[in-house]
Design a protein around this motif. Sequence first.
Motif, PDB file in Angstrom:
ATOM      1  N   ALA A   1       6.647 -11.198 -56.230  1.00  0.00           N
ATOM      2  CA  ALA A   1       7.859 -11.651 -56.222  1.00  0.00           C
ATOM      3  C   ALA A   1       8.577 -12.215 -56.397  1.00  0.00           C
ATOM      4  N   ASP A   2       9.669 -12.871 -56.439  1.00  0.00           N
ATOM      5  CA  ASP A   2      10.702 -13.730 -56.765  1.00  0.00           C
ATOM      6  C   ASP A   2      11.793 -13.565 -55.438  1.00  0.00           C
ATOM      7  N   SER A   3      11.789 -14.037 -54.493  1.00  0.00           N
ATOM      8  CA  SER A   3      12.394 -14.691 -52.975  1.00  0.00           C
ATOM      9  C   SER A   3      13.513 -15.511 -53.488  1.00  0.00           C
ATOM     10  N   GLY A   4      13.539 -16.389 -54.129  1.00  0.00           N
ATOM     11  CA  GLY A   4      15.354 -17.017 -54.553  1.00  0.00           C
ATOM     12  C   GLY A   4      15.516 -17.979 -53.471  1.00  0.00           C
ATOM     13  N   VAL A   5      14.128 -18.195 -52.168  1.00  0.00           N
ATOM     14  CA  VAL A   5      15.164 -19.499 -51.147  1.00  0.00           C
ATOM     15  C   VAL A   5      13.482 -20.107 -51.047  1.00  0.00           C
ATOM     16  N   GLY A   6      12.906 -21.152 -50.103  1.00  0.00           N
ATOM     17  CA  GLY A   6      12.419 -21.708 -49.742  1.00  0.00           C
ATOM     18  C   GLY A   6      11.299 -21.767 -49.595  1.00  0.00           C
ATOM     19  N   GLU A   7      10.233 -22.013 -49.316  1.00  0.00           N
ATOM     20  CA  GLU A   7       9.061 -21.654 -48.594  1.00  0.00           C
ATOM     21  C   GLU A   7       9.005 -20.883 -47.224  1.00  0.00           C
ATOM     22  N   GLN A   8       9.924 -22.236 -46.981  1.00  0.00           N
ATOM     23  CA  GLN A   8      10.231 -21.580 -44.949  1.00  0.00           C
ATOM     24  C   GLN A   8      12.006 -21.557 -44.871  1.00  0.00           C
TER      25      GLN A   8
END
Length: 167
Positions: free
Chosen positions: A34-41
């Motif tokens: 699933a895509d979070s749409g935010v950066g790795e952190q």
Amino acid sequence: MRIGVTSQNKLKVNAVRKAYSAVVDLVEVEGYTADSGVGEQPVNEQTLTGARNRISDVNTKIDGLDRIVSIESGIFKEGKQWLDKAVVIIYNPQSGEEHIEYSESVVFPNEFIEKARQIGFDTMTVGQVMAESGHVSDQKDPHLSISGISRQVYLENTILKLVKEIE
């Protein structure tokens, strides 16, 4: 009960399976990309946004789920400290209800936060920086090296608390 987890990370899927199995008799737990749409952190409110984005992604791709569980770990600035904690959302696709809980937190040393920020939170996590420097042994579970308790235990406790409240 058919439960979708918004990640294929074994630690997260196992935490959901263990927590639900303690309360509900017949559970089928499956992890999905699933895509979070935010950066790795994720930082601060990006953590909740990422968890919700993951739910939306799975909800549009997978039919027939009774619950969708999303777990997004992030760092949160509180005073002069940076805390790592996870947001857990249990979503009911039939009713549209969401239940949110935050895990207990672990203090991450400021020096590693700054190093990860300089590299860029879009591509680098603080856990990666700590593992590369030898401060922790596992970038996916820095909690174990820092607190002596695995990230999975933190997640299981948080998920179990929510499951007991809503199921």
